[in-house]
Design an enzyme around this catalytic site. Structure first.
Site, PDB file in Angstrom:
ATOM      1  N   ASP A  12       0.857  -1.191   0.000  1.00  0.00           N
ATOM      2  CA  ASP A  12       0.000   0.000   0.000  1.00  0.00           C
ATOM      3  C   ASP A  12       0.890   1.237   0.000  1.00  0.00           C
ATOM      4  OD1 ASP A  12      -2.541   1.356   0.095  1.00  0.00           O
ATOM      5  OD2 ASP A  12      -2.018   1.947   2.120  1.00  0.00           O
ATOM      6  N   SER A  13       0.277   2.364  -0.349  1.00  0.00           N
ATOM      7  CA  SER A  13       1.030   3.618  -0.316  1.00  0.00           C
ATOM      8  C   SER A  13       1.346   4.018   1.131  1.00  0.00           C
ATOM      9  CB  SER A  13       0.233   4.715  -1.008  1.00  0.00           C
ATOM     10  OG  SER A  13      -1.027   4.876  -0.380  1.00  0.00           O
ATOM     11  N   CYS A  75      -3.784  -1.040  -2.328  1.00  0.00           N
ATOM     12  CA  CYS A  75      -4.015   0.366  -2.672  1.00  0.00           C
ATOM     13  C   CYS A  75      -4.804   0.480  -3.987  1.00  0.00           C
ATOM     14  CB  CYS A  75      -2.656   1.043  -2.822  1.00  0.00           C
ATOM     15  SG  CYS A  75      -2.727   2.760  -3.284  1.00  0.00           S
ATOM     16  N   GLU A 154      -5.506   9.529   7.519  1.00  0.00           N
ATOM     17  CA  GLU A 154      -4.124   9.143   7.837  1.00  0.00           C
ATOM     18  C   GLU A 154      -3.647   9.865   9.099  1.00  0.00           C
ATOM     19  OE1 GLU A 154      -2.539   7.017   5.592  1.00  0.00           O
ATOM     20  OE2 GLU A 154      -0.504   7.102   6.359  1.00  0.00           O
ATOM     21  N   CYS A 186     -11.063   3.202  -1.919  1.00  0.00           N
ATOM     22  CA  CYS A 186      -9.824   3.698  -1.305  1.00  0.00           C
ATOM     23  C   CYS A 186      -9.650   2.953   0.021  1.00  0.00           C
ATOM     24  CB  CYS A 186      -9.917   5.195  -1.060  1.00  0.00           C
ATOM     25  SG  CYS A 186      -8.499   5.865  -0.172  1.00  0.00           S
ATOM     26  N   HIS A 188      -8.582   3.807   2.788  1.00  0.00           N
ATOM     27  CA  HIS A 188      -8.847   4.530   4.030  1.00  0.00           C
ATOM     28  C   HIS A 188     -10.333   4.693   4.364  1.00  0.00           C
ATOM     29  CE1 HIS A 188      -4.715   5.542   3.237  1.00  0.00           C
ATOM     30  NE2 HIS A 188      -4.609   6.252   4.352  1.00  0.00           N
TER      31      HIS A 188
HETATM   32  N1  DGL Z   1      -4.021   3.858  -0.522  1.00  0.00           N
HETATM   33  C1  DGL Z   1      -4.628   4.859  -1.392  1.00  0.00           C
HETATM   34  C2  DGL Z   1      -5.800   4.237  -2.141  1.00  0.00           C
HETATM   35  O1  DGL Z   1      -6.360   3.220  -1.739  1.00  0.00           O
HETATM   36  C3  DGL Z   1      -5.075   6.086  -0.640  1.00  0.00           C
HETATM   37  C4  DGL Z   1      -3.958   6.920  -0.123  1.00  0.00           C
HETATM   38  C5  DGL Z   1      -3.091   7.576  -1.178  1.00  0.00           C
HETATM   39  O2  DGL Z   1      -3.553   8.519  -1.858  1.00  0.00           O
HETATM   40  O3  DGL Z   1      -1.956   7.162  -1.309  1.00  0.00           O
HETATM   41  O4  DGL Z   1      -6.205   4.760  -3.149  1.00  0.00           O
END
Ligand code: DGL
Length: 281
Positions: A12-13, A75, A154, A186, A188
């Site tokens: 993930d990011s 992600c 976050e 997403c 989050h």
């Molecule tokens: N993990 C990213 C997603 O699911 C969200 C956070 C980001 O923008 O890096 O799209």
């Protein structure tokens, strides 16, 4: 190492992918996991397609070096731009969140009036819109980029007065659209699920692909005879590309650790993510 005792890689990011890991823990309780959160470069959602692909390939390359047997790209932003390339180039299977999200959304809607909530990059990629239009040309799609959601969550700002106002700001446009399902596209967004539900109304089903993604991983592991049957607790190893302490704090919001052993490595050992030119050799 036996092939089936190799770990699963989760990318993930940042820490958002822990919402997917929660489901993996439930569905695949015996699997070891190596998780990489690219916290140094998060958010991906406001980056260009080229940058997102490069970061995603670098992350995948790092996890491949950990001898993973399967890669789960948690992600949505990384999946939107990188999943096809990864599936083509990696020597192991790659499961993303796009296909599970699409399938679950279309199984859930009756009216075919649906919303996609995601980062700017995910919405701009049109990955969900294209899939839906291809298979369900009559569907009416309302894509809504929500750029502030992920950074706000976050930071742990999930229950402030302004959190509700920001949710309202992005989602009030959906109120008169008669949608009956909305995809939380997403990592989050499950963390502010109740606020999103309140804003859209209880007749709108909120769809989260994480569980289906974990189930698909299980199906693959079982059908390839690569499931782990260890009787000892699984080993969970977390890597982040920036401040480990902050990552740990955020983990408490996203993924309160209960049954798993956690090994959190110093970011310095991973800050040399290999520069990757879209090839895996
Ligand atoms: N993990 C990213 C997603 O699911 C969200 C956070 C980001 O923008 O890096 O799209």
């Amino acid at each position: 190492m036996m092939a089936n005792s190799r770990p699963i890689g989760v990318f993930d990011s940042g820490v958002g992918g822990l919402t997917v890991l929660r489901e993996i823990e439930q569905i695949l309780p015996r699997e070891d996991v190596v998780y990489l959160g690219d916290t140094a470069r998060m958010p991906y959602g406001n980056k260009s397609p080229e940058t997102i692909v490069r970061y995603t390939l670098e992350g995948a390359s790092f996890l491949l070096d950990k001898n993973i047997k399967l890669l789960i790209v948690a992600c949505h932003t990384a999946s939107s731009y990188g999943i096809d390339i990864l599936q083509e180039q990696l020597p192991i299977p790659v499961i993303g969140v796009i296909q599970p999200g699409f399938e679950l959304l279309m199984q859930s809607t009756r009216s075919m009036r649906i919303a996609i909530l995601g980062t700017e990059a995910t919405i701009r990629s049109k990955v969900y819109q294209n899939l839906i239009e291809e298979h369900y040309p009559k569907a009416k799609i309302f894509p809504v980029p929500c750029p502030l959601f992920a950074p706000m969550i976050e930071e742990g700002l999930v229950d402030q007065v302004f959190t509700k106002q920001i949710v309202e700001h992005y989602l009030s446009c959906l109120r008169n659209k008669k949608i009956d399902a909305a995809l939380l596209a997403c990592t989050h967004y499950p963390l502010i699920r109740s606020l999103i539900q309140e804003t859209l109304g209880e007749n709108v089903q909120l769809i989260e692909p994480a569980r289906v993604c974990a189930e698909q991983a299980k199906e693959w592991l079982v059908s390839s005879s690569l499931a782990n049957f260890q009787s000892t607790p699984p080993r969970y190893e977390f890597f982040s590309t920036d401040e480990t302490d902050k990552f740990k704090q955020k983990m408490e919001i996203f993924f309160p650790v209960r049954h798993v052993s956690v090994f959190l490595r110093d970011w310095k050992s991973v800050n040399n993510l290999k520069s990757c030119n879209q090839t895996f050799t």
